[in-house]
Motif scaffolding. Structure first.
Motif, PDB file in Angstrom:
ATOM      1  N   CYS A 277       7.107   8.819   2.544  1.00 31.34           N
ATOM      2  CA  CYS A 277       7.076   7.720   3.519  1.00 31.34           C
ATOM      3  C   CYS A 277       5.725   7.009   3.604  1.00 31.34           C
ATOM      4  CB  CYS A 277       7.454   8.271   4.891  1.00 31.34           C
ATOM      5  SG  CYS A 277       6.254   9.474   5.513  1.00 31.34           S
ATOM      6  N   CYS A 285       3.585  15.002   1.358  1.00 34.51           N
ATOM      7  CA  CYS A 285       2.230  14.898   0.788  1.00 34.51           C
ATOM      8  C   CYS A 285       1.297  15.977   1.306  1.00 34.51           C
ATOM      9  CB  CYS A 285       1.663  13.531   1.136  1.00 34.51           C
ATOM     10  SG  CYS A 285       1.514  13.304   2.921  1.00 34.51           S
ATOM     11  N   CYS A 301      -1.289  11.398   3.649  1.00 35.03           N
ATOM     12  CA  CYS A 301      -1.088   9.971   3.958  1.00 35.03           C
ATOM     13  C   CYS A 301      -1.712   9.547   5.280  1.00 35.03           C
ATOM     14  CB  CYS A 301       0.388   9.603   3.920  1.00 35.03           C
ATOM     15  SG  CYS A 301       1.380  10.435   5.172  1.00 35.03           S
TER      16      CYS A 301
HETATM   17 FE1  FES Z   1       5.508  11.302   4.205  1.00 32.70          FE
HETATM   18 FE2  FES Z   1       2.895  11.853   3.916  1.00 32.70          FE
HETATM   19  S1  FES Z   1       4.182  10.794   2.565  1.00 32.70           S
HETATM   20  S2  FES Z   1       4.227  12.544   5.458  1.00 32.70           S
END
Ligand code: FES
Length: 317
Positions: A277, A285, A301
């Protein structure tokens, strides 16, 4: 503040065998992006109908149905450059490696087409810390150089002596525009006529060392060898407040972190994990880091992508 923006492709340029730079007109992102932040891009052209937010959802849905593998998930890209003044005001540039369907589709887009962006995302570098430095060493592996340009710009504005070491497999894999250079770093031990430089970083006033695993020009080896020599050479206070910033393959960053620690120099690592996301919802991630309470998980992220390299558990990957 995170915004969703329709960005027009201004220019797409192949730099070397696998790397492409794409310049986009994205005024909100250009104004808001700070060094070390990233942007999520939907890797297919937006239909022309989506000129307003009212038509946006329908267009995005139609796009996902037509190109599911490219568009189901947006792809994260470091913001390589952002212009807030001059002829390119309101434009941003991403620099990426073609590694799959999404990046291939993005690289094939033409001037005038539009893509959907979401950003800026992540926390980026601690600029207050950067302002206090006298020396910064940026160590990049391949396309890991992308997020370091905005940082180098900031550091040079703050009069921080900045050295960039870029590692690549060969001359055909350097993800930057290169030029011949007679200047060579004292600790590189290469003939001046065999040296090449990264133009855009040199033009900023950075010292640049290109390190190639194979090839006749540049320094032959891996970036950590030059890092070691530089830190060794400046040991004993000459370097003042120094920090190493690194981005690239996990193994290289682990080695950079180790060398920095051995020399007693702070190190910040910008991690590039697979993402779902990009906004903290899916936990795809997450990585393990040390904390006062033991080992905990952090989402790259939103709690990164920049971490204190001494906190990251590097043996994980
Ligand atoms: Fe979804 Fe980091 S890419 S929580």
């Amino acid at each position: 503040m995170i915004t969703i923006e329709r960005a027009m492709v201004v220019e797409v340029t192949a730099i070397c065998r696998n790397h492409v730079r794409m310049r986009l007109a994205a005024p909100r992102l250009a104004k808001a992006a700070r060094p070390g932040q990233f942007v999520n891009v939907r890797c297919a052209p937006m239909p022309m109908g989506a000129r307003t937010f009212e038509g946006w959802d329908d267009c995005a849905r139609a796009l996902c149905a037509k190109h599911p593998t490219q568009t189901l998930l947006m792809r994260p890209f470091a913001v390589h450059r952002a212009w807030t003044k001059g002829a390119r005001k309101g434009q941003v540039e991403v620099l990426f490696k073609i590694i799959g369907q999404g990046t291939r589709a993005l690289a094939s887009m033409k001037r005038g087409q539009s893509v959907e962006l979401m950003g800026p995302l992540g926390r980026g570098f601690d600029l207050d810390e950067c302002r206090r430095l006298s020396t910064a060493v940026l160590v990049a592996g391949g396309v890991g150089v992308a997020p370091l340009f905005q940082l180098a710009e900031f550091l040079r504005r703050e009069h921080v002596h900045t050295l960039l070491l870029v590692g690549a497999m060969s001359e055909k894999d350097i993800p930057l525009d290169v030029a011949d250079s007679r200047m060579t770093l004292p600790y590189m031990e290469t003939k001046p006529e065999a040296t090449i430089t990264a133009k855009e970083f040199r033009d900023l006033g950075c010292e640049v060392g290109i390190v190639l695993m194979a090839g006749a020009r540049g320094y032959a080896g891996v970036p950590t060898e030059l890092l070691d020599r530089f830190l060794h050479r400046t040991e004993g206070g000459a370097r003042g407040a120094a920090c190493v910033f690194t981005c690239g393959p996990w193994g290289m960053m682990r080695a950079v972190a180790k060398h920095a620690e051995e020399h007693g120099v702070a190190c910040r690592a910008l991690l590039e994990e697979r993402m779902g996301c990009g906004i903290g919802a899916c936990v795809a991630c997450s990585i393990r880091v040390k904390s006062a309470g033991g080992v905990i998980r952090r989402r790259v992220c939103i709690e990164g992508p920049v971490f204190d390299a001494g906190e990251v558990i590097w043996d994980e990957a």
